[in-house]
Structure formats: C-alpha cells, structure tokens
Design a protein around this motif. Structure first.
Motif, PDB file in Angstrom:
ATOM      1  N   CYS A  75      -7.238   6.239   2.195  1.00 27.13           N
ATOM      2  CA  CYS A  75      -5.903   6.652   1.632  1.00 27.13           C
ATOM      3  C   CYS A  75      -6.473   8.000   1.247  1.00 27.13           C
TER       4      CYS A  75
ATOM      5  N   CYS B  36      -1.404   1.817   0.045  1.00 22.91           N
ATOM      6  CA  CYS B  36      -2.438   2.405  -0.952  1.00 22.91           C
ATOM      7  C   CYS B  36      -1.236   2.868  -2.272  1.00 22.91           C
TER       8      CYS B  36
ATOM      9  N   GLU C 170      -2.167   6.945   4.427  1.00 22.40           N
ATOM     10  CA  GLU C 170      -3.182   5.669   4.627  1.00 22.40           C
ATOM     11  C   GLU C 170      -3.514   5.931   6.316  1.00 22.40           C
TER      12      GLU C 170
END
Length: 121
Positions: free
Chosen positions: A22, A95, A6
């Motif tokens: 991400c 993420c 990320e």
C-alpha cells in the motif's frame, strides 16, 4: 488530499502466500500509523495488522505467527506478508493510514479502495 493504493491481492490455495503493498501519495507531511483491515460482506471491518512510525506492530490474534507487517517510511509504503493462508482469511483487505498534511495540522484517517484476497481450500 492523500491517496492510498493497494496491490498484491489475488487467488491462492490454502497454505500459500501473498504480499500486499500500500503506497500513500499526495499531501503528506507525516504518517503516524499504517495498517491493513479486512471486511467480508455483512461484517464489520476488523484490524488485521498495524505498524507505527517507530516500527511497533500489532496483530489480530488469528494472524499472529503467519502475517508480518512492515513499512518503508522513505517510500510511504506499508507491506503485509501473508503466509500459511487459510480459507477464513478470504476477505477484501483495506489499507489505512493516519496522516498529517501540514506541520501544524492534525491527523486524518485515510482508506484505500481495497484489494480482494481469496484463499481456496
């Protein structure tokens, strides 16, 4: 193995914007859903937004109209544009991707390490 990295977190004033990214890399055959979750200390991790490989999106009610999730399938990357940020959006954002590494393989759930988003009042 699959890695999710990320980027884009930080400190912003209320009403401001941030864009999280991400990128997934590693042994990837196909990615199903990608998304972002958030978690404050002592709280459960909650879904913020997700997007399917076909582009269908889903948002938690508190961010509808303010956040937009999108993805670039060619780059295995998902984005979260966060506008009109509020202090209550302060959290660590993680993420998530559901990934198959082989044509006949099943899907596995992968997580990034998280990025801090802090919104000051």
């Amino acid at each position: 193995q699959v890695q999710l990295v990320e980027s884009g977190g930080g400190l912003v004033q209320a009403g401001g914007s941030l864009r999280l990214s991400c990128a997934a890399s590693g042994s990837i055959f196909r990615i199903n859903t990608m998304g972002f979750y958030r978690q404050a200390p002592g709280n459960q991790r909650e879904l913020v937004a997700l997007i399917t490989s076909g582009g269908t999106t889903n948002y938690v009610d508190s961010v509808k109209g303010r956040f937009t999730i999108s993805r670039d399938n060619a780059k295995n990357t998902v984005y979260l544009q966060m506008n009109s940020l509020k202090p209550e959006d302060t959290d660590v954002y993680y993420c998530n991707a559901v990934v198959s590494s082989f044509p006949a393989g099943g899907f596995k759930n992968y997580w990034g390490l998280g990025t801090q988003v802090t919104v000051s009042s």
